[in-house]
Design a protein around this motif. Structure first.
Motif, mmCIF file in Angstrom:
data_model
loop_
_atom_site.group_PDB
_atom_site.id
_atom_site.type_symbol
_atom_site.label_atom_id
_atom_site.label_comp_id
_atom_site.label_asym_id
_atom_site.label_seq_id
_atom_site.Cartn_x
_atom_site.Cartn_y
_atom_site.Cartn_z
ATOM 1 N N MET A 1 0.818 -1.206 0.000
ATOM 2 C CA MET A 1 0.000 0.000 0.000
ATOM 3 C C MET A 1 0.856 1.262 0.000
ATOM 4 O O MET A 1 0.579 2.226 -0.709
ATOM 5 C CB MET A 1 -0.904 -0.017 1.234
ATOM 6 N N PHE A 2 1.924 1.256 0.815
ATOM 7 C CA PHE A 2 2.805 2.403 0.897
ATOM 8 C C PHE A 2 4.049 2.193 0.047
ATOM 9 O O PHE A 2 4.679 1.124 0.094
ATOM 10 C CB PHE A 2 3.236 2.658 2.346
ATOM 11 N N GLY A 3 4.417 3.215 -0.733
ATOM 12 C CA GLY A 3 5.680 3.204 -1.453
ATOM 13 C C GLY A 3 6.735 3.953 -0.666
ATOM 14 O O GLY A 3 6.619 4.136 0.546
ATOM 15 N N THR A 4 7.774 4.432 -1.356
ATOM 16 C CA THR A 4 8.843 5.150 -0.673
ATOM 17 C C THR A 4 8.405 6.535 -0.213
ATOM 18 O O THR A 4 9.079 7.154 0.600
ATOM 19 C CB THR A 4 10.060 5.305 -1.596
ATOM 20 N N SER A 5 7.278 7.026 -0.730
ATOM 21 C CA SER A 5 6.781 8.349 -0.339
ATOM 22 C C SER A 5 5.302 8.293 0.004
ATOM 23 O O SER A 5 4.509 9.113 -0.451
ATOM 24 C CB SER A 5 7.035 9.365 -1.451
ATOM 25 N N GLY A 6 4.902 7.329 0.806
ATOM 26 C CA GLY A 6 3.518 7.204 1.220
ATOM 27 C C GLY A 6 2.664 6.521 0.173
ATOM 28 O O GLY A 6 3.147 5.797 -0.688
ATOM 29 N N VAL A 7 1.353 6.759 0.265
ATOM 30 C CA VAL A 7 0.414 6.247 -0.726
ATOM 31 C C VAL A 7 0.318 7.265 -1.845
ATOM 32 O O VAL A 7 0.176 8.458 -1.585
ATOM 33 C CB VAL A 7 -0.988 6.049 -0.106
ATOM 34 N N ARG A 8 0.369 6.799 -3.090
ATOM 35 C CA ARG A 8 0.321 7.754 -4.193
ATOM 36 C C ARG A 8 -0.201 7.062 -5.437
ATOM 37 O O ARG A 8 0.159 5.921 -5.724
ATOM 38 C CB ARG A 8 1.728 8.314 -4.461
ATOM 39 N N GLY A 9 -1.073 7.747 -6.196
ATOM 40 C CA GLY A 9 -1.581 7.167 -7.427
ATOM 41 C C GLY A 9 -2.790 7.924 -7.938
ATOM 42 O O GLY A 9 -3.194 8.949 -7.369
ATOM 43 N N PRO A 10 -3.414 7.439 -9.016
ATOM 44 C CA PRO A 10 -4.563 8.126 -9.614
ATOM 45 C C PRO A 10 -5.746 8.202 -8.654
ATOM 46 O O PRO A 10 -6.087 7.227 -7.977
ATOM 47 C CB PRO A 10 -4.901 7.255 -10.836
ATOM 48 N N VAL A 11 -6.371 9.372 -8.597
ATOM 49 C CA VAL A 11 -7.557 9.567 -7.761
ATOM 50 C C VAL A 11 -8.718 8.784 -8.359
ATOM 51 O O VAL A 11 -8.926 8.777 -9.575
ATOM 52 C CB VAL A 11 -7.909 11.060 -7.652
ATOM 53 N N GLY A 12 -9.484 8.118 -7.485
ATOM 54 C CA GLY A 12 -10.607 7.316 -7.935
ATOM 55 C C GLY A 12 -10.233 5.905 -8.289
ATOM 56 O O GLY A 12 -11.099 5.065 -8.553
ATOM 57 N N ASP A 13 -8.940 5.610 -8.276
ATOM 58 C CA ASP A 13 -8.444 4.268 -8.564
ATOM 59 C C ASP A 13 -7.613 3.787 -7.384
ATOM 60 O O ASP A 13 -8.088 3.067 -6.509
ATOM 61 C CB ASP A 13 -7.635 4.282 -9.864
ATOM 62 N N VAL A 14 -6.369 4.238 -7.322
ATOM 63 C CA VAL A 14 -5.511 3.890 -6.189
ATOM 64 C C VAL A 14 -5.879 4.686 -4.950
ATOM 65 O O VAL A 14 -5.940 4.168 -3.832
ATOM 66 C CB VAL A 14 -4.029 4.129 -6.551
ATOM 67 N N VAL A 15 -6.112 5.983 -5.141
ATOM 68 C CA VAL A 15 -6.381 6.899 -4.029
ATOM 69 C C VAL A 15 -7.844 7.309 -4.056
ATOM 70 O O VAL A 15 -8.309 7.954 -5.001
ATOM 71 C CB VAL A 15 -5.465 8.140 -4.105
ATOM 72 N N THR A 16 -8.582 6.927 -3.011
ATOM 73 C CA THR A 16 -10.016 7.180 -2.932
ATOM 74 C C THR A 16 -10.371 7.772 -1.572
ATOM 75 O O THR A 16 -9.579 7.733 -0.630
ATOM 76 C CB THR A 16 -10.815 5.875 -3.112
ATOM 77 N N ALA A 96 -1.204 15.973 -12.240
ATOM 78 C CA ALA A 96 -2.434 16.451 -11.605
ATOM 79 C C ALA A 96 -3.470 15.365 -11.324
ATOM 80 O O ALA A 96 -4.168 15.450 -10.310
ATOM 81 C CB ALA A 96 -3.049 17.557 -12.463
ATOM 82 N N PRO A 97 -3.646 14.340 -12.163
ATOM 83 C CA PRO A 97 -4.666 13.329 -11.852
ATOM 84 C C PRO A 97 -4.364 12.493 -10.613
ATOM 85 O O PRO A 97 -5.246 11.811 -10.097
ATOM 86 C CB PRO A 97 -4.671 12.438 -13.107
ATOM 87 N N ASP A 98 -3.128 12.546 -10.124
ATOM 88 C CA ASP A 98 -2.735 11.757 -8.954
ATOM 89 C C ASP A 98 -2.950 12.538 -7.663
ATOM 90 O O ASP A 98 -3.020 13.767 -7.657
ATOM 91 C CB ASP A 98 -1.260 11.371 -9.028
ATOM 92 N N ASN A 99 -3.049 11.797 -6.572
ATOM 93 C CA ASN A 99 -2.957 12.382 -5.248
ATOM 94 C C ASN A 99 -2.420 11.300 -4.322
ATOM 95 O O ASN A 99 -2.112 10.190 -4.762
ATOM 96 C CB ASN A 99 -4.292 12.944 -4.751
ATOM 97 N N GLY A 100 -2.286 11.621 -3.047
ATOM 98 C CA GLY A 100 -1.712 10.638 -2.143
ATOM 99 C C GLY A 100 -1.772 11.091 -0.702
ATOM 100 O O GLY A 100 -2.310 12.152 -0.370
ATOM 101 N N LEU A 101 -1.194 10.270 0.167
ATOM 102 C CA LEU A 101 -1.145 10.525 1.597
ATOM 103 C C LEU A 101 0.262 10.213 2.074
ATOM 104 O O LEU A 101 0.765 9.115 1.844
ATOM 105 C CB LEU A 101 -2.140 9.635 2.352
ATOM 106 N N LYS A 102 0.893 11.193 2.716
ATOM 107 C CA LYS A 102 2.202 10.961 3.297
ATOM 108 C C LYS A 102 2.133 11.245 4.783
ATOM 109 O O LYS A 102 1.633 12.296 5.203
ATOM 110 C CB LYS A 102 3.275 11.815 2.622
ATOM 111 N N LEU A 103 2.649 10.308 5.572
ATOM 112 C CA LEU A 103 2.489 10.337 7.017
ATOM 113 C C LEU A 103 3.785 10.726 7.707
ATOM 114 O O LEU A 103 4.873 10.296 7.296
ATOM 115 C CB LEU A 103 2.033 8.956 7.522
#
Length: 440
Positions: A1-16, A96-103
């Motif tokens: 789920m987490f990569g080297t920089s948190g969760v990141r990917g296309p909104v509505g697909d990976v990131v919801t 721009a189509p991507d977003n993510g969460l970094k903790l």
């Protein structure tokens, strides 16, 4: 789920919104009683941050909401407010189509693999501890975080008052850089300064190709240097007064030489140029290698002998100030270097140069490709490191094959002291990846 920089990917697909809600729930369940939340300028961040905050408060924890702020501002606020964790809703330099969460931890450092996996496990198992109806968490808005960041920058760095600086914000949230330099007396001209998560001025990632307009502006004005940021301002790259985009390896060498002295170490990822090690050797300091990713570099700075850490991609960590990559702090530090030592072009030209080649191969089977490369190199080469990907040392130089932590890419790097040797090493690495893709 987490990569080297948190969760990141296309909104509505990976990131919801569901994912953001569950990550918020998991953070609170994991024991974070107060969480700082911020986001970059992407429109999708509104929806994701609301879901995240709902999850945190639903499980009984409190939120300090910063709204739209740079990633390093959020990380600094976690420390200043004495919070237990922080979350930035951002895809950083992604499109721009991507977003993510970094903790972020209570110390302002990115979560390590162990803590990320703990959060991911709670999400997978839906093992949340919901609060009673009368124990729902609160939300408090804080609007002065950027002001505190600016004050910290001016306290950390003695800025010159006679520099002309172009600051390309890339339609991101790094305004604190321009504000700090202007307040110090610098002549600041901004580019792409209107905050817009669609990134209409240029792609968010601050590469030489993406920053050509900024390079032209610096070259055709009396600017002493140019500063460029990505969307959330954790990255910083630079342009010299001639309009040349400065390589990340050169910046890393300049910062490392400024920060390190005899016996000190500088944390760098395995894809860093030999240049940095050679420059540090001149001051009796040395590099310590980490896997690629600012979280790994930041973790290494917990060692008291490590006084600086950086990545050629534009992440710079000054542990005496913060263990979050702080693009505005790096920008101010570079401005101080130019003010103290003169021409940035001259500083860069004085550095030794080694031919280095980098490229990325797109594949949906990046893990399998790298695994196959590892099997091949184990039998065909003698000096092989698997710290992060596959790094092969030869008599003439080195090459690295590793999977991107955030994108469906296999990255290839090769370096030597002679151009022909670097080309040969790169072609060897490329051939290995092609062979592995055929088998994947």
């Amino acid at each position: 789920m987490f990569g080297t920089s948190g969760v990141r990917g296309p909104v509505g697909d990976v990131v919801t919104a569901d994912l953001a809600l569950d990550v918020g729930r998991a953070l609170a369940t994991d024991g974070a009683e107060t969480v700082v939340v911020g986001r970059d300028a992407r429109d999708s961040g509104r929806m994701l941050s609301r879901a995240l905050i709902a999850g945190i408060t639903e499980c009984g924890s409190d939120v300090i909401d910063l709204g739209v702020e740079p990633t390093p501002t959020v990380a600094r606020t976690v420390v200043r407010e004495g919070a237990d964790a922080g979350v930035v809703v951002t895809a950083s330099h992604n499109p721009a189509p991507d977003n993510g969460l970094k903790l972020w931890t209570a110390s302002g450092r990115a979560f390590d693999d162990e803590r990320n996996e703990r959060i991911a496990g709670l999400v997978r198992e839906e093992a949340f501890e919901f609060a009673a109806h009368d124990a729902i968490g609160s939300v408090r808005r804080v609007d002065d975080a950027r002001m505190h960041h600016e004050r910290a920058l001016r306290a950390a760095v003695t800025l010159p008052d006679d520099l002309a600086v172009v600051v390309d914000l890339g339609n991101g949230v790094g305004r604190v850089t321009a504000d700090t330099l202007h307040a110090a007396g610098c002549d600041v001209e901004t580019l792409n300064a209107q905050r817009d998560g669609r990134f209409p001025g240029r792609p968010s990632e601050p590469t030489a190709e993406n920053c050509r307009t900024a390079c032209e502006l610096v070259a055709t004005t009396d600017a002493d240097l140019g500063i460029v940021h990505d969307g959330d301002a954790d990255r910083m790259m630079a342009i010299d007064e001639r309009g040349r985009f400065v390589s990340g390896d050169a910046l890393l060498a300049l910062f490392a030489r400024r920060e390190a002295g005899p016996g000190d170490r500088v944390a760098v990822p395995v894809d860093t140029s030999l240049l940095v090690a050679d420059v540090l050797d001149e001051v009796d300091a040395e590099v310590t290698y980490t896997p690629v990713g600012d979280a790994y570099v930041a973790a290494r700075t917990e060692d008291a002998t490590v006084v600086f850490g950086g990545e050629p991609s534009g992440s710079w960590i000054f542990p005496a100030q913060t263990r979050c990559p702080d693009g505005p702090l790096a920008a101010c530090t570079l401005a101080a270097v130019v003010g103290e030592e003169g021409s940035l072009a001259s500083l860069v030209d004085a550095l030794p140069t080694y031919p280095i080649r980098r490229d990325s191969i797109r594949t949906e089977s990046k893990a399998a490709v790298v695994e196959t490369v590892a099997e091949i190199t184990a039998t065909e080469f003698e000096d092989v490191s698997t710290l992060d990907g596959i790094r092969v040392e030869t008599e003439t130089g080195w090459f690295l094959v590793r999977a991107s932590g955030t994108e469906p890419l296999v990255r290839i790097t090769a370096e030597a002291r002679a151009r022909d040797d670097a080309d040969a090493l790169f072609e060897t690495a490329l051939d290995l990846v092609d062979r592995a893709r055929d088998d994947a």
